[in-house]
Design a protein around this motif. Structure first.
Motif, short mmCIF file in Angstrom:
data_model
loop_
_atom_site.label_atom_id
_atom_site.label_comp_id
_atom_site.label_asym_id
_atom_site.label_seq_id
_atom_site.Cartn_x
_atom_site.Cartn_y
_atom_site.Cartn_z
N PRO A 196 -43.92 -22.84 41.12
CA PRO A 196 -43.16 -23.35 39.97
C PRO A 196 -41.71 -23.67 40.32
N GLY A 201 -40.56 -25.12 35.74
CA GLY A 201 -41.68 -24.20 35.79
C GLY A 201 -42.95 -24.82 36.31
N LEU A 202 -42.88 -26.04 36.81
CA LEU A 202 -44.06 -26.75 37.28
C LEU A 202 -44.02 -26.92 38.80
N GLU A 206 -48.36 -30.67 39.36
CA GLU A 206 -48.25 -30.64 37.89
C GLU A 206 -47.19 -31.62 37.41
N ASP A 297 -38.40 -25.10 30.28
CA ASP A 297 -39.16 -24.42 31.34
C ASP A 297 -40.55 -24.11 30.78
N ARG A 299 -42.92 -22.38 31.88
CA ARG A 299 -43.36 -20.99 32.04
C ARG A 299 -42.66 -20.04 31.07
N LEU A 304 -49.12 -17.57 32.95
CA LEU A 304 -49.56 -18.04 34.26
C LEU A 304 -50.32 -16.93 34.95
N ARG A 320 -40.74 -18.88 42.76
CA ARG A 320 -40.44 -20.29 42.51
C ARG A 320 -39.95 -20.97 43.78
#
Length: 332
Positions: A196, A201-202, A206, A297, A299, A304, A320
């Motif tokens: 992430p 957060g990706l 993604e 974000d 997440r 997850l 991350r």
């Protein structure tokens, strides 16, 4: 000279390219889901203990040989090579990340098998094996190197790093040199990019999915098909579905339009799931646009639980990757 080629599933066409006695594709996918145990991996290579063992073995993917027929069936890989008197075992793995993981795994395994270790030749495949025609495989010059103890040790270090419970050791590989494994570091960096982002957060794939959907590509067929719009070398088309579902099914989804029937279908129901994907018409939610633009974000609002090598990523253990600074960020 009797030659055996070990390769990924992308390299099955090598049987038509050169005078080789056997091509054995290794089928594991190490880039998604929990890693197989060492015991399971060893069993895969060491043959069936009894004839009706249902577990897939290395020999199940090997076609009948004109020289040996089905003599390889139910036998261990190294045992077969020894019994058949194989002179050369060639490793053909291209730069695709999963192929590089297969390479370091099989090198780590064969380092303790003297018969195989003495007969290994590492081929540096600087083109994609998947889809390469027979003419290219025959005519393209592929450099070959003998495998030394230093190469075995490099593979061992890299494989142990990927299996570790945190990505720290893999990050440390980026500062090392691997002269005969030139694609290993780029592959590791591509894998780290799937962690992430500290902003959105990706992971990289993604992010690409959201970007393509934002540009109007709303059908899963054009997103998932090999060699299509999605520029990812990490995941195959079967691994993209769970990523898409994770973006579309959380408490605060980034994607709308995914067929809700997917939530009720069993993971192994390939036909039903493919039909549901085809029925889907995807779009970004307002939250999804905010995530893509770096204003939210993902997440922060969505749970997850996903494996990255030996690391189990959760919201509480959220490693991350910052692609701008190429830095690994530990959970806070």
């Amino acid at each position: 000279m009797k030659r055996v080629v070990l390769t990924s599933s992308s390299g099955v066409g090598l049987i038509h390219a050169n005078p080789v006695d056997m091509v054995a594709p290794l089928i594991f996918r190490f880039v998604s889901g929990p890693l197989p145990t060492s015991h399971h991996l060893d069993q895969y290579l060491e043959g069936r203990k009894y004839p009706r063992d249902p577990e897939v073995q290395w020999s199940d993917l090997v076609r009948r040989s004109s020289q040996t027929g089905l003599a390889h069936k139910n036998l261990g890989l190294v045992w077969f090579c020894n019994a058949y008197g194989v002179d050369l075992i060639e490793l053909w793995f291209d730069s695709e990340p999963n192929s590089q993981l297969l390479l370091i795994w099989i090198l780590d395994y064969l380092r303790s098998e003297p018969y195989a270790a003495e007969r290994l030749k590492l081929r540096v495949v600087d083109f994609d094996l998947l889809g390469a025609g027979g003419a290219r495989l025959r005519d393209h010059t592929v450099r070959g190197f003998d495998v030394t103890e230093r190469d075995f040790e490099a593979a061992r270090i890299a494989w142990e790093a990927y299996r570790a419970p945190t990505p720290e050791l893999c990050f440390g590989l980026l500062g090392r040199d691997f002269p005969k494994l030139p694609f290993l570091k780029p592959a590791m960096e591509q894998l780290l990019a799937e962690l992430p982002s500290p902003i959105t957060g990706l992971g990289a794939t993604e992010t690409q999915l959201l970007d393509l959907i934002a540009k109007g590509h709303n059908r899963t067929r054009e997103l998932f098909q090999p060699g299509g719009l999605l520029d990812t070398r990490v995941f195959d088309q079967w691994e993209l579905g769970p990523l898409l579902e994770g973006l579309a099914s959380g408490p605060v989804p980034a994607i709308a339009g995914l067929d809700p029937k997917l939530a009720t279908l069993a993971p192994h129901d390939a036909r039903g799931r493919n039909a549901a994907y085809r029925r889907s018409r995807l779009s970004l939610t307002e939250f999804g646009r905010a995530v893509l633009e770096g204003r939210e974000d993902f997440r922060r609002y969505n749970p997850l639980r996903r494996w990255w090598g030996g690391t189990l990523l959760t919201n509480e253990r959220l490693w991350r990757w910052d692609p701008k600074t190429r830095s690994l960020i530990a959970p806070t």
